[in-house]
Design a protein around this motif. Structure first.
Motif, PDB file in Angstrom:
ATOM      1  N   PRO A   1      -6.390  -1.612   4.527  1.00  0.00           N
ATOM      2  CA  PRO A   1      -5.017  -1.165   4.611  1.00  0.00           C
ATOM      3  C   PRO A   1      -4.804   0.078   3.959  1.00  0.00           C
ATOM      4  O   PRO A   1      -4.176   1.068   4.184  1.00  0.00           O
ATOM      5  CB  PRO A   1      -4.117  -2.361   3.817  1.00  0.00           C
ATOM      6  N   SER A   2      -5.510   0.156   2.690  1.00  0.00           N
ATOM      7  CA  SER A   2      -5.494   1.399   1.864  1.00  0.00           C
ATOM      8  C   SER A   2      -5.947   2.570   2.410  1.00  0.00           C
ATOM      9  O   SER A   2      -5.801   3.914   2.379  1.00  0.00           O
ATOM     10  CB  SER A   2      -6.115   1.295   0.444  1.00  0.00           C
ATOM     11  N   ILE A   3      -7.275   2.471   3.160  1.00  0.00           N
ATOM     12  CA  ILE A   3      -7.853   3.421   3.650  1.00  0.00           C
ATOM     13  C   ILE A   3      -7.225   3.804   4.836  1.00  0.00           C
ATOM     14  O   ILE A   3      -7.022   5.270   5.050  1.00  0.00           O
ATOM     15  CB  ILE A   3      -9.374   2.734   4.233  1.00  0.00           C
ATOM     16  N   GLN A   4      -6.574   3.122   5.809  1.00  0.00           N
ATOM     17  CA  GLN A   4      -5.813   3.468   6.844  1.00  0.00           C
ATOM     18  C   GLN A   4      -4.481   4.296   6.359  1.00  0.00           C
ATOM     19  O   GLN A   4      -4.256   5.301   7.089  1.00  0.00           O
ATOM     20  CB  GLN A   4      -5.389   2.444   7.409  1.00  0.00           C
ATOM     21  N   ALA A   5      -3.876   3.914   5.365  1.00  0.00           N
ATOM     22  CA  ALA A   5      -2.538   4.462   4.988  1.00  0.00           C
ATOM     23  C   ALA A   5      -3.026   5.832   4.321  1.00  0.00           C
ATOM     24  O   ALA A   5      -2.317   6.928   4.389  1.00  0.00           O
ATOM     25  CB  ALA A   5      -2.048   3.581   3.966  1.00  0.00           C
ATOM     26  N   GLY A   6      -3.924   5.891   3.372  1.00  0.00           N
ATOM     27  CA  GLY A   6      -4.703   7.192   2.744  1.00  0.00           C
ATOM     28  C   GLY A   6      -4.795   8.082   3.868  1.00  0.00           C
ATOM     29  O   GLY A   6      -4.435   9.363   3.802  1.00  0.00           O
ATOM     30  N   ALA A   7      -5.658   7.733   4.606  1.00  0.00           N
ATOM     31  CA  ALA A   7      -6.246   8.786   5.704  1.00  0.00           C
ATOM     32  C   ALA A   7      -4.822   9.107   6.620  1.00  0.00           C
ATOM     33  O   ALA A   7      -4.857  10.711   6.868  1.00  0.00           O
ATOM     34  CB  ALA A   7      -7.256   8.191   6.666  1.00  0.00           C
ATOM     35  N   LEU A   8      -4.026   8.426   6.952  1.00  0.00           N
ATOM     36  CA  LEU A   8      -2.989   8.808   7.790  1.00  0.00           C
ATOM     37  C   LEU A   8      -1.974   9.640   7.128  1.00  0.00           C
ATOM     38  O   LEU A   8      -1.360  10.654   7.676  1.00  0.00           O
ATOM     39  CB  LEU A   8      -2.252   7.484   8.444  1.00  0.00           C
ATOM     40  N   ILE A   9      -1.735   9.273   5.830  1.00  0.00           N
ATOM     41  CA  ILE A   9      -0.702  10.237   4.995  1.00  0.00           C
ATOM     42  C   ILE A   9      -1.437  11.490   4.898  1.00  0.00           C
ATOM     43  O   ILE A   9      -0.473  12.529   4.841  1.00  0.00           O
ATOM     44  CB  ILE A   9      -0.419   9.289   3.722  1.00  0.00           C
ATOM     45  N   MET A  10      -2.494  11.600   4.545  1.00  0.00           N
ATOM     46  CA  MET A  10      -3.131  12.973   4.326  1.00  0.00           C
ATOM     47  C   MET A  10      -3.155  13.831   5.673  1.00  0.00           C
ATOM     48  O   MET A  10      -2.962  15.028   5.601  1.00  0.00           O
ATOM     49  CB  MET A  10      -4.447  12.924   3.924  1.00  0.00           C
TER      50      MET A  10
ATOM     51  N   VAL B   1       0.788  -1.221   0.090  1.00  0.00           N
ATOM     52  CA  VAL B   1       0.101   0.094   0.039  1.00  0.00           C
ATOM     53  C   VAL B   1       0.985   1.223  -0.066  1.00  0.00           C
ATOM     54  O   VAL B   1       0.528   2.349  -0.613  1.00  0.00           O
ATOM     55  CB  VAL B   1      -0.833  -0.075   1.199  1.00  0.00           C
ATOM     56  N   GLY B   2       2.149   1.227   0.545  1.00  0.00           N
ATOM     57  CA  GLY B   2       2.801   2.632   0.981  1.00  0.00           C
ATOM     58  C   GLY B   2       3.292   3.017  -0.484  1.00  0.00           C
ATOM     59  O   GLY B   2       2.926   4.289  -0.843  1.00  0.00           O
ATOM     60  N   PRO B   3       4.047   2.308  -1.188  1.00  0.00           N
ATOM     61  CA  PRO B   3       4.476   3.007  -2.443  1.00  0.00           C
ATOM     62  C   PRO B   3       3.314   3.475  -3.460  1.00  0.00           C
ATOM     63  O   PRO B   3       3.098   4.537  -4.104  1.00  0.00           O
ATOM     64  CB  PRO B   3       5.091   1.909  -3.271  1.00  0.00           C
ATOM     65  N   GLU B   4       2.031   2.739  -3.262  1.00  0.00           N
ATOM     66  CA  GLU B   4       0.967   3.154  -4.226  1.00  0.00           C
ATOM     67  C   GLU B   4       0.267   4.360  -3.717  1.00  0.00           C
ATOM     68  O   GLU B   4      -0.017   5.375  -4.516  1.00  0.00           O
ATOM     69  CB  GLU B   4       0.080   2.154  -4.072  1.00  0.00           C
ATOM     70  N   MET B   5       0.377   4.648  -2.428  1.00  0.00           N
ATOM     71  CA  MET B   5      -0.337   6.154  -1.620  1.00  0.00           C
ATOM     72  C   MET B   5       0.498   7.020  -1.797  1.00  0.00           C
ATOM     73  O   MET B   5       0.208   8.392  -2.040  1.00  0.00           O
ATOM     74  CB  MET B   5      -0.763   5.591  -0.271  1.00  0.00           C
ATOM     75  N   LEU B   6       1.940   6.809  -1.505  1.00  0.00           N
ATOM     76  CA  LEU B   6       2.738   7.838  -1.851  1.00  0.00           C
ATOM     77  C   LEU B   6       3.077   8.497  -3.309  1.00  0.00           C
ATOM     78  O   LEU B   6       3.152   9.618  -3.449  1.00  0.00           O
ATOM     79  CB  LEU B   6       4.284   7.421  -1.402  1.00  0.00           C
ATOM     80  N   ALA B   7       2.739   7.585  -4.306  1.00  0.00           N
ATOM     81  CA  ALA B   7       2.686   7.984  -5.451  1.00  0.00           C
ATOM     82  C   ALA B   7       1.693   8.857  -5.790  1.00  0.00           C
ATOM     83  O   ALA B   7       1.535   9.887  -6.457  1.00  0.00           O
ATOM     84  CB  ALA B   7       3.000   6.609  -6.429  1.00  0.00           C
ATOM     85  N   ALA B   8       0.445   8.256  -5.266  1.00  0.00           N
ATOM     86  CA  ALA B   8      -0.709   9.016  -5.566  1.00  0.00           C
ATOM     87  C   ALA B   8      -0.538  10.380  -4.746  1.00  0.00           C
ATOM     88  O   ALA B   8      -1.040  11.637  -5.388  1.00  0.00           O
ATOM     89  CB  ALA B   8      -1.877   8.433  -5.020  1.00  0.00           C
ATOM     90  N   LEU B   9       0.016  10.619  -3.609  1.00  0.00           N
ATOM     91  CA  LEU B   9       0.135  11.798  -2.877  1.00  0.00           C
ATOM     92  C   LEU B   9       1.159  12.680  -3.581  1.00  0.00           C
ATOM     93  O   LEU B   9       0.921  13.982  -3.676  1.00  0.00           O
ATOM     94  CB  LEU B   9       0.887  11.361  -1.492  1.00  0.00           C
ATOM     95  N   SER B  10       2.062  12.276  -4.293  1.00  0.00           N
ATOM     96  CA  SER B  10       2.816  13.006  -5.012  1.00  0.00           C
ATOM     97  C   SER B  10       2.300  13.686  -6.282  1.00  0.00           C
ATOM     98  O   SER B  10       2.389  15.096  -6.379  1.00  0.00           O
ATOM     99  CB  SER B  10       4.164  12.246  -5.546  1.00  0.00           C
ATOM    100  N   ARG B  11       1.268  13.095  -6.828  1.00  0.00           N
ATOM    101  CA  ARG B  11       0.289  13.555  -7.991  1.00  0.00           C
ATOM    102  C   ARG B  11      -0.265  14.696  -7.224  1.00  0.00           C
ATOM    103  O   ARG B  11      -0.581  15.822  -8.126  1.00  0.00           O
ATOM    104  CB  ARG B  11      -0.541  12.229  -8.693  1.00  0.00           C
TER     105      ARG B  11
END
Length: 315
Positions: free
Chosen positions: A281-290, A88-98
């Motif tokens: 896992p993606s929900i948790q990662a996305g919300a936490l990163i934001m 999940v991490g690389p996918e969400m961080l790549a989305a965050l960069s965009r």
């Protein structure tokens, strides 16, 4: 800006992220989604499901599950996506960069347009220029995002064929094509933000121009350009810093409409897909990163306050 204040602000930021992580974990625990069922599918037998739940520790107390998850997150491991079976991490961080690229670009365009227009409107209060700027601001505030996005896409993409209507190309891969694909969404977001920032800039500039130290500067015979740009503008920018800091949070999570319309794979869109597919896992990662990005942004805004106004001191 003292070192002690910076340490306290940093600790507050960390504390905020920890509290948010607890809330995110608690919310995902009460969602009607079964992690084992999502991983194995609907045809999995009860025995296989029970064995997987035991292996994943889904039957452990919530505090133990949170501690195990937080320990992995601290090392950069956000888990495996139930939808793609990828980390999940690389996918969400790549989305965050965009999303950050879109957000930063929109903010830079907004500042370049809204600050000068707000100052000009304040200097020409009650004149035609002020009326025109105010009208633009009211239109920007009144039009919903999807209406602005649709109108710009119809005009600039479908009618005049100046820009691509949808899609995303990284500027690192093809700078020219990447900028062309970003132009429409950045313009759409900027038009919305310009309205807010321009109204704030006009209001604050008017207040600052009526202050005693501005009158004193004029009585000293300083040129009007020096009075406005050296003395008034710097103080008028303080509330704008707050608006921009708050808008970063909006831009990361609230521009899902823009990302959907223009097919930009940002973190807002990724989080919505995760919620729709119950990818915990993606929900948790996305919300936490934001949340972490928003906390960092607000800390930087506090630092900018001290830089813009030397009278502000954090002890």
């Amino acid at each position: 800006m003292s070192l002690a204040w910076f340490a306290r602000r940093l600790m507050l930021m960390v504390y905020t992220v920890i509290v948010v992580s607890m809330l995110v974990f608690a919310i995902t625990q009460i969602l009607p989604a079964d992690a084992a069922q999502s991983l194995l599918g609907e045809n999995a037998t009860p025995e296989v499901l029970a064995a997987l739940r035991t292996r994943l520790g889904l039957g452990d107390p919530a505090w133990l599950q949170y501690g195990r998850w937080a320990r992995h997150v601290f090392t950069g491991d956000f888990g495996i996506s139930m939808r793609t079976s990828l980390p999940v991490g690389p996918e969400m961080l790549a989305a965050l960069s965009r999303s950050l690229l879109l957000a930063v670009s929109a903010i830079l365009v907004t500042l370049a347009i809204a600050v000068p227009l707000g100052v000009v409107a304040a200097l020409r209060q009650g004149r035609l220029t002020d009326t025109g700027v105010s009208l633009i601001a009211y239109l920007g505030v009144s039009l919903p995002e999807f209406v602005t996005a649709t109108l710009l896409a119809l005009l600039l993409a479908d009618t005049w064929h100046w820009l691509p209507a949808t899609g995303y190309v990284s500027p690192l891969e093809d700078f020219g094509d990447g900028i062309r694909h970003l132009a429409l969404p950045v313009l759409t977001v900027s038009l919305i933000l310009v309205a807010h920032v321009m109204r704030m800039m006009r209001s604050e500039t008017l207040d600052v121009l009526k202050s005693d130290y501005i009158r004193a500067a004029r009585l000293k015979g300083l040129p009007e350009r020096t009075v406005v740009f050296r003395h008034a503008l710097r103080n008028a920018l303080l509330p704008v810093v707050t608006i921009i800091a708050l808008d970063v949070g909006y831009l990361l999570g609230g521009i899902i409409v823009i990302e959907e319309i223009f097919a930009i794979p940002g973190i807002g869109r990724a989080l919505m897909v995760a919620i729709t597919t119950r990818d915990l896992p993606s929900i948790q990662a996305g919300a936490l990163i934001m949340a972490a990005t928003y906390a960092v942004t607000n800390t930087l805004a506090d630092m900018a306050y001290a830089f813009l106004d030397p009278r502000i001191r954090y002890d």
